[in-house]
Design an enzyme around this catalytic site. Structure first.
Site, PDB file in Angstrom:
ATOM      1  N   ASP A 186      -7.455  -1.420  10.012  1.00 41.84           N
ATOM      2  CA  ASP A 186      -6.951  -0.501   8.937  1.00 41.84           C
ATOM      3  C   ASP A 186      -8.319   0.128   8.387  1.00 41.84           C
ATOM      4  OD1 ASP A 186      -5.400   1.089   7.341  1.00 41.84           O
ATOM      5  OD2 ASP A 186      -4.292  -0.356   6.477  1.00 41.84           O
TER       6      ASP A 186
HETATM    7  C1  BGC Z   1      -3.280   2.645   5.470  1.00 41.80           C
HETATM    8  C2  BGC Z   1      -2.812   2.919   7.193  1.00 41.80           C
HETATM    9  C3  BGC Z   1      -3.223   4.257   7.642  1.00 41.80           C
HETATM   10  C4  BGC Z   1      -4.505   4.562   7.292  1.00 41.80           C
HETATM   11  C5  BGC Z   1      -4.971   5.981   7.663  1.00 41.80           C
HETATM   12  C6  BGC Z   1      -4.648   3.010   5.577  1.00 41.80           C
HETATM   13  O1  BGC Z   1      -4.668   3.230   4.035  1.00 41.80           O
HETATM   14  O2  BGC Z   1      -2.773   1.247   5.345  1.00 41.80           O
HETATM   15  O3  BGC Z   1      -1.259   2.726   7.224  1.00 41.80           O
HETATM   16  O4  BGC Z   1      -2.723   4.536   8.707  1.00 41.80           O
HETATM   17  O5  BGC Z   1      -4.957   4.419   6.050  1.00 41.80           O
HETATM   18  O6  BGC Z   1      -4.491   6.849   6.973  1.00 41.80           O
END
Ligand code: BGC
Length: 877
Positions: free
Chosen positions: A283
């Site tokens: 993530d």
């Molecule tokens: C989130 C993800 C997301 C990623 C890209 C993160 O903060 O937890 O779910 O896909 O950002 O934006």
């Protein structure tokens, strides 16, 4: 075989062998993140063989720097269009890959559809609609030039009603999440877009989720690996089973070890037991180690930076090149990382005519900075305004409409005649006067609430709000655009109907909205903006009040729900752009409501144990979130404790009524455990020779962009690393249990998602549904819950959802037969000692398959031992 709480990992066998990957704070005794090495190679499943052989041919031509380049993002806000952008190997025709949110559409882009959120989609309990939404989302991502769709989300599972991101997923039940995710993935991937199942695992609250230099992310201490398998992992397993191309790790830790470098979860569970063939990404900004995360099975680092971004530093890229040269990361591991990424790209046909991104996540203007984070950047065209909406509003509206859940309808008050005198209260009836996209990432709760906030959103092309749709039918409707009941309000006539709109919002903790920093931590389960007070005041004046809630999850309805003036309560959940017509169709009876609750609504927050009801608050060191309730979340807990909720999981009324007539057919005979798995097939083979240092040298005369992340090294550094590597001096402090010898894989594995026999259909239950009403057409939800045989040596929840179907619209008197299917896995429990799925009633013991409309409305019992179904029964809850 008694049920015992065994810590993660059979090979731990109760010993407390801890994988010392990086120093960390101690978790409570008994919680172990056991080591699992090496990272299993991808490519051994036959349905991926072609893609892997193409990948092998391409990867074997890549230089070290090219390989390292495609495993990482180029840096946050580095201007390439998407929220994540990998490096490329242009020389060989492998492009930068565009990774884009969100679970409910295409985020940060114009001319797209703002689909209803996951929680709304789950509330439809409609497989065809869930799939159709997936197809439409996939088409939009393709039209915008995405390679990787960052959805669906099944973690959080919805363990905590206050959890900030539950609404991105489909509801607080593993089977509902699993079936909805699998259908979404199928729909998306059929459009040539790689789907991402996220977040692995235990991201059940937002607060303290992230690692930072001062504090680790919280540790989700998942009590035993039966809970892991039967609840939290279940939707991931089903997603892998339908061939999901990528997976994203969670921000938090599990049993003390950060998910982005958790060898047990990534290598052991996801890649070996579940046989995942795609690639695993971190993530955003959760990548906290270089060598350790690579060894633990991570394949892609997003968005490329270290967890403090924008300094031009990465744990991979140039560091990964260095680590391979100096022998810390085996070349074999890098090859597998790259092969997984390239194979997935081939598998979804992205080598053929895949559109390049035609939008920018950074601006909606035509022209913008090409590398915003570089500060000094050339400008150019970044948006081409490609309209990808097609007629997707239709599926969006159908989902929004068929999700609307009628919780209460006293005296069949609804539907309303358009001749009624209507008074509408609440700012949520109307679109935000500043515009539906006025707040960045929807981080405000103003006007109609169509989605939560954070990365899981999309821009509205328009927002069809409830008041406009009501006005179309009742032009004389009076609208009080206020959340406080008007000071002076003339006494309504007894025929006047008040419709009161209330909301509750939540999101990702990158934003704080009205004191809620992601989770609903300050307002608890009360409606926002004093909505409960508005309902109570309206109910003092009006003899007929309808409450419409736009909400991320359950609400505390207790202060007004029993008030006799409150005639009807409807949950719209989070309807997306189609919030108006979808609601009006239900309110005025063009269609009957057919949504069902994807979670239970309790009378008191403490109807759930503290471990579920509350968020974990601040602690010095690592915040510990211990899953002491085990299997017992949502209705599983309430049933066990004989607590009657206000509205149970699966509850939802219709304007008409239905009868169910079921029979049960035995399809496949079962054994205690699945038949032995087949051995793994072959995987790509590459040269093991250390690549020459020159493969990582900066190209001559290369013009670097400040803060852009590259995989090249200075000549001196590369040469130095190579000298260490070629000397074979093992200098890295490898974790306990580290090995480079590929394993045959656990008995529970053998195919995508696990042993293929787990999906053998054991019982089929055709259910003939009849609309027994006389006035209204409607759609019935058929839900099937399993009750395990008595006297088995496993403690099991009393009933558990295992399958569901929805009828088409049935006219009064009309019938339709739908078929429920139960697989071997549906009848199994995860045995922590055998480390396998066991069918405790395989020798003819009686399972009861309960068929009904809700977890507390199950009147038909089908017995697997006799093959008989009987109506008029009630489960022992
Ligand atoms: C989130 C993800 C997301 C990623 C890209 C993160 O903060 O937890 O779910 O896909 O950002 O934006």
């Amino acid at each position: 075989m008694a049920y015992r709480s065994l810590v993660f990992g059979a090979f731990a066998s109760g010993s407390l062998a801890v994988s010392v990957v990086t120093p960390r704070d101690p978790v409570p005794p008994g919680f172990v993140a056991a080591p699992y090495y090496p990272a299993p190679h991808g490519g051994w499943v036959s349905s991926w063989a072609e893609a892997y052989s193409k990948a092998e041919a391409l990867v074997s031509q890549m230089t070290l720097a090219e390989k390292a380049n495609i495993t990482s993002g180029i840096g946050i806000f580095m201007g390439e269009p998407c929220v994540g952008n990998t490096g490329s190997a242009e020389r060989l025709g492998f492009p930068r890959m565009c990774l884009q949110d969100s679970a409910l559409g295409v985020s940060s882009a114009d001319n797209v559809t703002a689909f209803p959120a996951g929680i709304t989609t789950g509330a439809t309990f409609d497989k065809k609609l869930i799939y159709a939404r997936g197809v439409a989302i996939g088409e939009e991502h393709r039209g915008k030039g995405t390679n990787v769709y960052l959805g669906p989300s099944v973690g959080p599972l919805g363990r905590k009603p206050l959890g900030g991101r539950n609404w991105e997923g489909f509801g607080s039940d593993p089977v509902l999440q699993a079936k909805a995710a699998a259908l979404t993935i199928k729909g998306v991937q059929e459009q040539g877009i790689i789907a991402t199942i996220k977040h692995l695992i235990g991201n059940e609250q937002e607060m303290y989720r992230m690692y930072n230099p001062f504090q680790p992310g919280y540790s989700a201490n998942i009590a035993d690996d039966r809970t892991l398998h039967e609840l939290y992992l279940w939707p991931f397993a089903e997603s892998v089973h339908v061939g999901v191309g990528s997976a994203m790790t969670a921000y938090n830790a599990v049993n003390g070890s950060a998910c982005s470098q958790h060898s047990y979860l990534i290598n052991g569970i996801l890649k070996d037991e579940l046989g995942f063939q795609g690639f695993v990404m971190s993530d955003w900004l959760s990548h906290i180690s270089g060598v350790d995360s690579a060894l633990a099975g991570l394949d892609m680092n997003m968005p490329g930076d270290t967890n403090i971004p924008l300094f031009g530093f990465s744990n991979w890229h140039y560091e990964l090149s260095r680590s391979v040269l100096n022998g810390s990361v085996p070349l074999d591991r890098l090859n597998d990382m790259v092969t997984r990424i390239v194979a997935t790209w081939y598998k979804f046909g992205q080598d053929k005519d895949h559109p390049r991104p035609n939008f920018s996540s950074n601006t909606r203007d035509r022209d913008g900075l090409l590398y915003p984070a570089a500060l000094f950047s050339p400008k150019g065209q970044v948006n081409w305004f490609v309209n990808v909406q097609a007629d997707h509003y239709l599926v969006a509206r159908e989902v929004a409409q068929d999700a609307i859940t009628l919780l209460k309808n006293n005296g069949s008050f609804l539907p309303l005649a358009t001749s009624r005198s209507l008074h509408v209260f609440g700012t949520a009836a109307q679109v935000n006067p500043d515009g539906p996209n006025a707040c960045l990432n929807r981080a405000c709760n103003k006007g109609t609430l169509g989605m939560g906030w954070g990365s899981g959103v999309a821009d509205y092309p328009y927002l069809d709000d409830p008041i406009s749709a009501i006005r179309k039918r009742v032009p004389g409707v009076k609208f009080f655009n206020t959340d406080g009941f008007p000071w002076f309000h003339p006494t309504p006539s007894p025929d006047d109907v008040a419709i009161v709109f209330i909301t509750s919002d939540a999101g990702e903790n990158s934003f704080t909205v009205e004191g809620n920093n992601g989770d609903r931590n300050s307002a608890k389960l009360a409606a926002w903006h004093n909505g409960d007070e508005l309902v109570r005041k309206a109910a003092e004046k009006y003899s007929s009040v309808i409450v419409v809630a736009q909400t991320v999850g359950p609400l505390d309805l207790e202060s007004w729900v029993d008030n006799p003036a409150v005639k009807g309560v409807l949950f719209q959940h989070l309807p997306g752009q189609e919030a108006g017509e979808s609601l009006a169709n239900v309110l005025f009876g063009d269609v009957s409501p057919s949504g069902h609750l994807p979670y239970s609504i309790t009378k008191r927050a403490n109807d759930f144990p503290d471990s579920i009801a509350n968020l974990r608050g601040f602690a010095f060191g690592q915040v510990q979130d211990t899953y002491s309730e085990g299997l017992y979340i949502d209705y599983r807990w309430l049933n066990k404790k004989k607590i009657k909720p206000r509205f149970a999981f699966g509850h939802g009324l219709s304007y008409t009524s239905f009868s169910f007539d079921a029979s049960v057919e035995s399809v496949t005979e079962l054994s205690l455990v699945p038949p032995p798995r087949a051995p793994k097939g072959s995987t790509p083979v590459y040269s093991t020779e250390l690549p020459p240092a020159s493969e990582a040298y900066w190209p001559t005369e290369f013009k670097r962009i400040w803060r852009y992340l590259y995989s090249w090294l200075n000549k001196n550094d590369a040469d130095k690393a190579y000298a260490v590597g070629i000397a074979g001096v093992k200098k890295y402090n490898y974790p306990a249990g580290y090995s480079t010898v590929q394993k045959p894989g656990p008995a529970a594995g053998g195919g995508e998602g696990g042993n293929p026999a787990l999906w053998d259909v054991a019982f089929r239950v055709p259910v003939t549904v009849k609309n027994t009403g006389t006035k209204f057409s409607g759609r019935a939800s058929v839900q099937a819950y399993i009750q395990y045989p008595e006297g088995i040596p496993y403690d099991t929840p009393i009933v558990q959802l295992r399958d569901f179907e929805k009828t088409q619209v049935l006219a009064p008197g009309e019938t339709q037969t739908v078929t429920i299917e139960l697989t071997r896995k549906d009848l199994s429990v995860w045995d922590v000692e055998l480390q396998n799925w066991v069918v405790p009633g395989f020798d003819g013991k009686r399972y009861t398959i309960w068929i009904g409309e809700a977890s507390d409305k199950l009147f038909t019992a089908c017995y697997t031992d006799t093959g008989v179904c009987e109506g008029g029964k009630t489960p022992p809850v």
